[in-house]
Enzyme design. Sequence first.
Site, PDB file in Angstrom:
ATOM      1  N   ASP A  64       0.847  -1.183   0.000  1.00 31.90           N
ATOM      2  CA  ASP A  64       0.000   0.000   0.000  1.00 31.90           C
ATOM      3  C   ASP A  64       0.889   1.241   0.000  1.00 31.90           C
ATOM      4  OD1 ASP A  64      -3.215   0.538   0.904  1.00 31.90           O
ATOM      5  OD2 ASP A  64      -1.809   2.217   1.149  1.00 31.90           O
ATOM      6  N   ILE A  65       0.457   2.258  -0.744  1.00 27.70           N
ATOM      7  CA  ILE A  65       1.242   3.499  -0.868  1.00 27.70           C
ATOM      8  C   ILE A  65       1.265   4.292   0.444  1.00 27.70           C
ATOM      9  CG2 ILE A  65      -0.562   5.107  -1.635  1.00 27.70           C
ATOM     10  CD1 ILE A  65       1.363   5.903  -3.930  1.00 27.70           C
ATOM     11  N   GLN A 113     -14.727   2.698   0.865  1.00 24.92           N
ATOM     12  CA  GLN A 113     -13.963   2.166  -0.277  1.00 24.92           C
ATOM     13  C   GLN A 113     -13.579   3.296  -1.217  1.00 24.92           C
ATOM     14  OE1 GLN A 113     -15.994  -0.847  -2.610  1.00 24.92           O
ATOM     15  NE2 GLN A 113     -14.278  -1.021  -4.061  1.00 24.92           N
ATOM     16  N   HIS A 138     -10.228  -5.352  -3.673  1.00 22.68           N
ATOM     17  CA  HIS A 138      -8.924  -5.583  -3.059  1.00 22.68           C
ATOM     18  C   HIS A 138      -9.090  -5.979  -1.612  1.00 22.68           C
ATOM     19  CE1 HIS A 138      -9.971  -1.305  -2.748  1.00 22.68           C
ATOM     20  NE2 HIS A 138      -9.354  -1.289  -1.584  1.00 22.68           N
ATOM     21  N   HIS A 181      -7.001  -5.856   1.971  1.00 23.67           N
ATOM     22  CA  HIS A 181      -5.856  -5.338   2.724  1.00 23.67           C
ATOM     23  C   HIS A 181      -5.336  -6.456   3.623  1.00 23.67           C
ATOM     24  CE1 HIS A 181      -6.822  -0.918   2.106  1.00 23.67           C
ATOM     25  NE2 HIS A 181      -8.007  -1.445   1.852  1.00 23.67           N
TER      26      HIS A 181
HETATM   27  P1  5GP Z   1      -9.863   1.303   0.116  1.00 20.08           P
HETATM   28  O1  5GP Z   1     -10.189   2.494   0.959  1.00 20.08           O
HETATM   29  O2  5GP Z   1     -10.435   1.425  -1.268  1.00 20.08           O
HETATM   30  O3  5GP Z   1     -10.187   0.014   0.803  1.00 20.08           O
HETATM   31  O4  5GP Z   1      -8.278   1.271   0.011  1.00 20.08           O
HETATM   32  C1  5GP Z   1      -7.552   1.811  -1.041  1.00 20.08           C
HETATM   33  C2  5GP Z   1      -6.091   1.727  -0.641  1.00 20.08           C
HETATM   34  O5  5GP Z   1      -5.321   1.944  -1.799  1.00 20.08           O
HETATM   35  C3  5GP Z   1      -5.652   2.766   0.393  1.00 20.08           C
HETATM   36  O6  5GP Z   1      -5.099   2.094   1.526  1.00 20.08           O
HETATM   37  C4  5GP Z   1      -4.600   3.598  -0.358  1.00 20.08           C
HETATM   38  O7  5GP Z   1      -3.520   3.997   0.461  1.00 20.08           O
HETATM   39  C5  5GP Z   1      -4.152   2.655  -1.465  1.00 20.08           C
HETATM   40  N1  5GP Z   1      -3.719   3.321  -2.687  1.00 20.08           N
HETATM   41  C6  5GP Z   1      -4.353   4.338  -3.333  1.00 20.08           C
HETATM   42  N2  5GP Z   1      -3.682   4.674  -4.444  1.00 20.08           N
HETATM   43  C7  5GP Z   1      -2.608   3.835  -4.505  1.00 20.08           C
HETATM   44  C8  5GP Z   1      -1.540   3.697  -5.450  1.00 20.08           C
HETATM   45  O8  5GP Z   1      -1.435   4.403  -6.451  1.00 20.08           O
HETATM   46  N3  5GP Z   1      -0.609   2.729  -5.174  1.00 20.08           N
HETATM   47  C9  5GP Z   1      -0.698   1.922  -4.070  1.00 20.08           C
HETATM   48  N4  5GP Z   1       0.258   1.002  -3.911  1.00 20.08           N
HETATM   49  N5  5GP Z   1      -1.700   2.028  -3.173  1.00 20.08           N
HETATM   50  C10 5GP Z   1      -2.645   2.977  -3.397  1.00 20.08           C
END
Ligand code: 5GP
Length: 128
Positions: free
Chosen positions: A39-40, A104, A110, A112
């Site tokens: 994760d970034i 989300q 995805h 985590h």
């Molecule tokens: P969500 O909130 O959709 O469950 O999680 C999205 C995740 O994607 C977040 O933890 C965010 O830090 C990660 N993320 C967003 N953009 C990027 C990216 O460009 N590269 C990577 N490696 N992670 C990302």
Amino acid sequence: MSVSGKPPYDPGNIFARILRGEIPCKKVSEDEHALAFHDIAPQAPVHVLVIPKGPYVSAADFHAEAPAEAITGFWRAVGRIARELGLEEHGYRLLSNMGEYAGQEVGHFHVHLFGGRRLGRMVPQPRE
Ligand code: 5GP
């Protein structure tokens, strides 16, 4: 900004672009069913995202629409990646946000994978 977690799938989402190699990621593992990368903005010492290769918006979409082989292959990959990262000894957490209430952000299913320390409460409580 949250997404609804419901189709249609937007092929311009950031994880679709990572899958196509249009933007880089710190890859952990890849097989025919799943890609895993760091994760970034990590929220634990280990914070890896595992994504299926098919175009599914969320957990709801993936589990309703993906072929059984893709679902089995994906979850076996999740378990293997956790094991290969050495997380089984002390344990780890899997989490998948679906839609607005879960926050989300990216419209490609995805999971985590968190580990490397005690992870605390499962769901943070809202402030009074
Ligand atoms: P969500 O909130 O959709 O469950 O999680 C999205 C995740 O994607 C977040 O933890 C965010 O830090 C990660 N993320 C967003 N953009 C990027 C990216 O460009 N590269 C990577 N490696 N992670 C990302």
